[in-house]
Design an enzyme around this catalytic site. Sequence first.
Site, mmCIF file in Angstrom:
data_model
loop_
_atom_site.group_PDB
_atom_site.id
_atom_site.type_symbol
_atom_site.label_atom_id
_atom_site.label_comp_id
_atom_site.label_asym_id
_atom_site.label_seq_id
_atom_site.Cartn_x
_atom_site.Cartn_y
_atom_site.Cartn_z
ATOM 1 N N HIS A 1 0.864 -1.116 0.200
ATOM 2 C CA HIS A 1 -0.018 0.029 -0.071
ATOM 3 C C HIS A 1 0.821 1.103 0.090
ATOM 4 O O HIS A 1 1.808 1.337 0.526
ATOM 5 C CB HIS A 1 -0.916 -0.020 1.213
ATOM 6 C CG HIS A 1 -2.007 0.973 0.960
ATOM 7 N ND1 HIS A 1 -2.076 2.228 1.379
ATOM 8 C CD2 HIS A 1 -3.374 0.624 0.878
ATOM 9 C CE1 HIS A 1 -3.241 2.792 1.014
ATOM 10 N NE2 HIS A 1 -4.017 2.029 0.779
ATOM 11 N N ASP B 1 -7.958 -5.280 0.313
ATOM 12 C CA ASP B 1 -8.206 -6.249 -0.824
ATOM 13 C C ASP B 1 -8.146 -7.816 -0.699
ATOM 14 O O ASP B 1 -8.538 -8.661 -1.331
ATOM 15 C CB ASP B 1 -7.839 -5.877 -2.265
ATOM 16 C CG ASP B 1 -8.335 -4.614 -2.699
ATOM 17 O OD1 ASP B 1 -7.421 -3.484 -2.632
ATOM 18 O OD2 ASP B 1 -9.748 -4.239 -2.637
HETATM 19 C C1 SDX Z 1 -6.383 0.043 -2.784
HETATM 20 O O1 SDX Z 1 -4.551 4.535 -2.410
HETATM 21 C C2 SDX Z 1 -5.421 4.056 -1.342
HETATM 22 O O2 SDX Z 1 -5.666 4.406 -0.355
HETATM 23 C C3 SDX Z 1 -6.154 2.650 -2.154
HETATM 24 C C4 SDX Z 1 -6.832 1.914 -1.329
HETATM 25 C C5 SDX Z 1 -8.236 2.567 -1.101
HETATM 26 O O3 SDX Z 1 -8.835 2.460 0.016
HETATM 27 O O4 SDX Z 1 -8.467 3.788 -1.842
HETATM 28 O O5 SDX Z 1 -6.426 1.417 -0.078
HETATM 29 C C6 SDX Z 1 -7.405 0.716 -2.006
HETATM 30 O O6 SDX Z 1 -6.184 0.322 -3.847
HETATM 31 C C7 SDX Z 1 -5.262 -0.806 -2.153
HETATM 32 C C8 SDX Z 1 -3.998 -1.348 -2.990
HETATM 33 C C9 SDX Z 1 -4.515 -2.545 -3.883
HETATM 34 N N1 SDX Z 1 -3.669 -2.892 -4.724
HETATM 35 C C10 SDX Z 1 -3.019 -4.131 -4.703
HETATM 36 O O7 SDX Z 1 -3.151 -5.192 -3.662
HETATM 37 C C11 SDX Z 1 -2.025 -4.322 -5.879
HETATM 38 C C12 SDX Z 1 -0.681 -5.072 -5.380
HETATM 39 N N2 SDX Z 1 0.051 -3.797 -4.663
HETATM 40 C C13 SDX Z 1 0.950 -3.049 -5.515
HETATM 41 O O8 SDX Z 1 0.516 -2.870 -6.919
HETATM 42 C C14 SDX Z 1 1.427 -1.974 -4.567
HETATM 43 O O9 SDX Z 1 1.742 -2.329 -3.386
HETATM 44 C C15 SDX Z 1 0.474 -0.579 -4.636
HETATM 45 C C16 SDX Z 1 0.435 -0.213 -6.007
HETATM 46 C C17 SDX Z 1 -0.594 -0.860 -3.656
HETATM 47 C C18 SDX Z 1 1.236 0.475 -4.093
HETATM 48 O O10 SDX Z 1 2.462 0.993 -4.849
HETATM 49 P P1 SDX Z 1 3.279 2.043 -4.570
HETATM 50 O O11 SDX Z 1 3.109 2.491 -3.269
HETATM 51 O O12 SDX Z 1 3.703 2.821 -5.761
HETATM 52 O O13 SDX Z 1 4.592 1.344 -4.081
HETATM 53 P P2 SDX Z 1 5.450 0.702 -5.130
HETATM 54 O O14 SDX Z 1 4.688 0.191 -6.338
HETATM 55 O O15 SDX Z 1 6.498 1.795 -5.641
HETATM 56 O O16 SDX Z 1 6.140 -0.429 -4.148
HETATM 57 C C19 SDX Z 1 7.233 -0.413 -3.394
HETATM 58 C C20 SDX Z 1 8.120 -1.336 -3.665
HETATM 59 C C21 SDX Z 1 8.565 -1.796 -5.165
HETATM 60 O O17 SDX Z 1 9.652 -2.380 -5.311
HETATM 61 P P3 SDX Z 1 11.012 -1.091 -5.467
HETATM 62 O O18 SDX Z 1 10.536 -0.725 -6.768
HETATM 63 O O19 SDX Z 1 11.019 -0.355 -4.521
HETATM 64 O O20 SDX Z 1 12.242 -2.373 -5.481
HETATM 65 O O21 SDX Z 1 7.419 -2.659 -3.077
HETATM 66 C C22 SDX Z 1 7.122 -3.518 -4.247
HETATM 67 C C23 SDX Z 1 7.369 -2.657 -5.431
HETATM 68 O O22 SDX Z 1 7.891 -3.518 -6.546
HETATM 69 N N3 SDX Z 1 5.914 -3.868 -4.220
HETATM 70 C C24 SDX Z 1 5.446 -5.272 -4.211
HETATM 71 C C25 SDX Z 1 3.951 -5.440 -4.253
HETATM 72 N N4 SDX Z 1 3.653 -3.933 -3.930
HETATM 73 C C26 SDX Z 1 4.765 -3.262 -3.784
HETATM 74 N N5 SDX Z 1 6.096 -6.376 -4.881
HETATM 75 C C27 SDX Z 1 5.414 -7.442 -4.691
HETATM 76 N N6 SDX Z 1 4.250 -7.524 -4.632
HETATM 77 C C28 SDX Z 1 3.427 -6.418 -4.238
HETATM 78 N N7 SDX Z 1 2.096 -6.616 -3.860
#
Ligand code: SDX
Length: 440
Positions: free
Chosen positions: A313, A371
């Site tokens: 998140h 989720d």
């Molecule tokens: C919702 O914003 C909100 O409040 C949203 C929400 C709401 O109520 O409105 O809470 C609802 O959307 C919840 C999130 C649902 N999405 C997912 O579950 C999809 C999987 N999660 C990822 O796509 C990610 O965690 C996000 C999109 C949720 C957050 O992305 P960020 O904050 O941009 O973080 P990031 O992608 O930059 O991740 C930081 C690091 C990265 O690695 P590096 O580039 O630093 O090496 O963590 C890794 C990412 O690759 N990472 C993951 C991961 N989530 C982040 N690696 C593996 N699996 C994951 N799920």
Amino acid sequence: MANKKIIKNKKIAKLTIADNSYEFPIYSSTEGESVIDISRLYSEANIFTYDPGFTSTASCESKITYIDGENGILRYRGYDIEDLAQKSDFIEVVNLLIYGDLPNKEQLKKYRRLISRHTLLHEQIINFFQGFRRDAHPMAMMVGVMGALSSFYQDTLDISDSHQRQEATRRIVAKSATIGAMAYKYSIGQSFVSPKNNLSFSENFLHMCFSNTAEEYKISPILSKAMDTIFILHADHEQNASTSTVRLAGSSGANPFACIAAGVSSLWGPAHGGANQAALEMLEEIGSTKNINKYIKKAKNKKDPFKLMGFGHRVYKNYDPRAKILKGICQKVLKHVGIKNDPILKLAMTLEKIALKDKYFIEKRLYPNVDFYSGIILRAIGFPPEMFTVIFAISRTAGWTAQWTEMIEDPIQKIGRPRQLYTGNKSLKYGTIRSKKNTR
Ligand code: SDX
């Protein structure tokens, strides 16, 4: 609307660029991070800030929802989400989010009545559904029909009129459930079921989805309470992608139905509200605990686009409090519907246990989010995965309309228009063909 008292405290941030230095006021929050007001930066220093994804940018001042990502705290208008999930109900939470404090008994009774009187849709809207293929994703129907409402309710398009704004928010919340249920019925080839206004919002939604012309759906208090809790938990979440979309659309003066349709579109993405459907499909793809390590490895592989859906998140660097509440509801709902030792729930809990002990997830502070468990409950209630994000959208109409109202009523509000870092071609003479490779 910036907090005038705080500016008098003269907290300032100093910025030095080359041999010029600039001062910008710092505004303190009532909870959480302060902000530096850099709105004068471009006019004074002829330079933009650069923050793709807005990881360090506050887009507005708001009094609606507070999230403490470090400690896993979520509050709507100051009330902890745990309290609201346990003691309140979705319509009371809608009123709280939009009007700013809990309604008294009289106000709540009147509000329930006002909302229930908007559950019906104009008969002609039924034709919109006929235009979709039966296998259209229900979110496609939500986007299309929500936007179309603006052509049916032209008496609530004047955003400068407070009464029209309030009536539009009630119509959007009430009709979102009817549209969502109709999208479900259309996708399974069943006739639409009209709302019953003597039912609560959540009971009505279950009735419209699961009753049919042959028999009335028997509403179970356990499932309607679980449904209502899911609606409460998803109602608002600060300036997330879809809420920011609604605010940006609203800043141009677009009508409320068009703004909410924009929010539905943004929520659909698998990185956002679409993650609940993606998380359940991921669990079904993993299939058994013996495959968990293979998928954890994929999630950690930078070259592999696979992410653990329902994990991570932007704000929560601790367990999402909503996921905790949903995890607690899972067992109760599964037991009620007679699913013993659900393999998918067992898989989810094992996956969570392994991931939370893994160095990668610990270092990146990735925890289950809202989720991760919601799909297991919704599937047990009887919804197909395609309906999960529709249910999220129905709930989020509360937050979207509250945030839209706050934005419209903000005296310093203006059209949102970010700038950019331009790295394209400098000026070219027409006819200068430069690109060698024919990538078109
Ligand atoms: C919702 O914003 C909100 O409040 C949203 C929400 C709401 O109520 O409105 O809470 C609802 O959307 C919840 C999130 C649902 N999405 C997912 O579950 C999809 C999987 N999660 C990822 O796509 C990610 O965690 C996000 C999109 C949720 C957050 O992305 P960020 O904050 O941009 O973080 P990031 O992608 O930059 O991740 C930081 C690091 C990265 O690695 P590096 O580039 O630093 O090496 O963590 C890794 C990412 O690759 N990472 C993951 C991961 N989530 C982040 N690696 C593996 N699996 C994951 N799920």
